[in-house]
Motif scaffolding. Structure first.
Motif, PDB file in Angstrom:
ATOM      1  N   GLY A  74       0.816  -1.204   0.000  1.00  8.97           N
ATOM      2  CA  GLY A  74       0.000   0.000   0.000  1.00  8.97           C
ATOM      3  C   GLY A  74       0.847   1.250   0.000  1.00  8.97           C
ATOM      4  N   LYS A  91      -5.637   4.480   9.339  1.00 10.87           N
ATOM      5  CA  LYS A  91      -6.127   3.127   9.091  1.00 10.87           C
ATOM      6  C   LYS A  91      -7.634   3.145   9.323  1.00 10.87           C
ATOM      7  CE  LYS A  91      -5.824   0.012  12.326  1.00 10.87           C
ATOM      8  NZ  LYS A  91      -5.341  -0.981  13.316  1.00 10.87           N
ATOM      9  N   THR A 105      -7.446   5.198   2.564  1.00 10.89           N
ATOM     10  CA  THR A 105      -7.701   4.360   3.734  1.00 10.89           C
ATOM     11  C   THR A 105      -8.701   3.279   3.346  1.00 10.89           C
ATOM     12  OG1 THR A 105      -7.516   6.377   5.062  1.00 10.89           O
ATOM     13  CG2 THR A 105      -8.298   4.395   6.189  1.00 10.89           C
ATOM     14  N   GLU A 106      -8.432   2.043   3.755  1.00 15.24           N
ATOM     15  CA  GLU A 106      -9.245   0.908   3.293  1.00 15.24           C
ATOM     16  C   GLU A 106     -10.477   0.670   4.176  1.00 15.24           C
ATOM     17  OE1 GLU A 106      -5.637  -0.975   5.393  1.00 15.24           O
ATOM     18  OE2 GLU A 106      -6.248   0.934   4.532  1.00 15.24           O
ATOM     19  N   ARG A 119      -4.629   1.212  -1.516  1.00 15.68           N
ATOM     20  CA  ARG A 119      -4.762   0.089  -0.583  1.00 15.68           C
ATOM     21  C   ARG A 119      -5.202  -1.200  -1.272  1.00 15.68           C
ATOM     22  NH1 ARG A 119      -1.724   1.751   3.566  1.00 15.68           N
ATOM     23  NH2 ARG A 119      -2.382   3.770   4.375  1.00 15.68           N
ATOM     24  N   CYS A 161      -7.941  -2.117  -2.525  1.00 13.09           N
ATOM     25  CA  CYS A 161      -9.150  -2.616  -1.865  1.00 13.09           C
ATOM     26  C   CYS A 161     -10.360  -2.742  -2.792  1.00 13.09           C
ATOM     27  CB  CYS A 161      -9.503  -1.745  -0.655  1.00 13.09           C
ATOM     28  SG  CYS A 161      -9.905  -0.049  -1.016  1.00 13.09           S
TER      29      CYS A 161
END
Length: 435
Positions: free
Chosen positions: A253, A320, A384-385, A410, A412
């Motif tokens: 990431g 996070k 941010t995931e 990320r 994601c």
């Protein structure tokens, strides 16, 4: 047991609430009156899943109280836990000023024999220093024993990490003090590791530095994967299947942030330099992470040539998911770099916008939803995931954008769903781009 906790940040508040949950009588002390007033109302000043529910329950059961008065909070305490911040100084070492003040406050109000537990992350030798500080300023004739009990909490899962810890480290040179702290934690039924004080202090730094190094390693591999056409997700899976390596912290990431990894790696590096011990691995860990936080901006510059006048939607601000903590968050550097390049930034985060505004300021705008942030955007950055972003209706999001371009910091988003949504440019980390 009667326990006092100094400091009501992430560590202190989570520790106090969880100790009350397992049956102890806990008083949390903080000099911030506004924070204590908030806690007395049954509200948590920080976002942490599950925390507020336990706070309300244990307060109503009479096991948990809050005060700004050291005299009141310490009057009956058998165990006093110090959980104040030890932020990073300009030269990288830990700033112990809050800890020193906590020790001075304690010295003036301890009225009975007790055990002082340092849960704050501190350099090796700090427990001995604090003990001398306490003994030198005690107002009453009391016996003080010190125990090092470093915390290993993660924002977003602090309650779980406390109640179901991998291990609890108890560092003490006094058998009686060690047994007392073991007894305090016994209801948790988790492994206890007993060490000397200095080893306990080192364990915390060594653990965080190793995890940070693991993150930087996989990010270095990710950059190499992009260069040679490999997929870092497959590489990480293959590595993680090896029991000697393990799958945790092999998620590529845009780097680590937060209150622990950045400062703890630098503090350990400072200690190694002070001792004359070369530790270039830590230097490279920091260097890779610094580079990684600029990765998305670099990719955007390569794609557009210049960013002046471009609107960039940024999803995620906290360092996070499941926390509103902005300390050392990659979003800070990304927002600063984008605006310096002349881009207009619209950001959205489910819980961290208020904290972000205090740090980043109004050089960017703050949206109330991902859709609002993405409207008329030339590109979308995922920083941010959050689970919310993983579940996005990507097709609808792309429809409101000016250009259908996503930089996923990320990894994601689901590439299959992305490709099914029509024409798109998708730039993940350590994987081939979808163009």
């Amino acid at each position: 047991m009667k326990v006092a906790v100094l400091g009501t940040g992430y560590v202190g508040l989570s520790t106090g609430v969880c100790l009350a949950e397992i049956g102890h009588e806990v008083v949390c002390i903080d000099v911030d009156k506004r924070k204590i007033d908030t806690l007395k109302q049954g509200k948590s000043p920080i976002y942490e899943p599950g925390l507020e529910e336990l706070l309300v329950h244990n307060s109503s059961e009479g096991r948990l109280a809050f005060t700004t008065s050291h005299q009141q909070g310490l009057s009956e305490a058998e165990i006093i836990i110090i959980a104040v911040g030890t932020p990073q100084s300009d030269d990288g070492q830990a700033d112990l000023s809050f800890l020193e003040q906590a020790a001075k406050d304690l010295a003036g109000h301890i009225v009975r024999d007790c055990i002082v537990v340092i849960k704050s992350t501190v350099p090796v030798g700090t427990n001995e220093y604090v003990k001398q500080l306490l003994l030198g300023q005690l107002k009453n004739n009391c016996e003080i024993k010190l125990v090092s009990n470093p915390e290993f909490l993660r924002q977003g899962s602090a309650i779980q990490d406390t109640l179901k810890a991998d291990r609890i480290i108890i560092g003490s040179d006094d058998e009686g003090a060690s047994e007392k702290i073991q007894e305090m934690y016994r209801p948790l039924d988790v492994p206890l590791l007993l060490t000397d004080v200095r080893s306990a202090e080192m364990i915390k730094y060594a653990s965080n530095a190793f995890l940070a190094t693991k993150i930087s390693f996989i990010n270095g591999i990710a950059n190499l994967c992009e260069a040679v056409g490999a997929d870092v997700e497959d590489v990480a899976k293959g590595m993680g299947c090896d029991k000697r390596i393990g799958a945790a912290f092999l998620k590529a990431g845009i780097g680590y942030g937060g209150s622990c990894f950045p400062k703890d790696v630098k503090a350990l590096l400072h200690t190694s330099r002070k001792q004359g011990i070369p530790f270039s691995l830590l230097e490279e860990t920091i260097a890779i992470n610094d580079h990684q936080q600029e990765l998305l901006v670099g990719k955007a510059l390569k794609r557009f040539g210049e960013l002046k006048g471009k609107k960039i939607a940024m999803l995620g601000l906290s360092f996070k998911p499941e926390t509103d903590d902005m300390r050392e968050a990659p979003s800070i550097k990304i927002a600063q770099s984008l605006t310096a390049a002349g881009a207009r930034v619209a950001a959205y985060d489910p819980v961290a916008a208020s904290n972000a505004r205090e740090i980043i300021g109004d050089v960017i705008t703050y949206a109330d939803s991902a859709m609002e942030a993405a409207k008329d955007a030339d590109a979308l950055f995922i920083v941010t995931e959050w689970e919310e972003f993983k579940q996005l209706n990507v097709a609808a999001l792309l429809d409101v954008m000016k250009q259908r371009i996503i930089f996923d910091g990320r990894n994601c988003l689901d590439e299959v769903l992305l490709q099914a949504s029509g024409r798109i440019e998708y730039y993940p980390v350590g994987r081939p781009a979808v163009i």
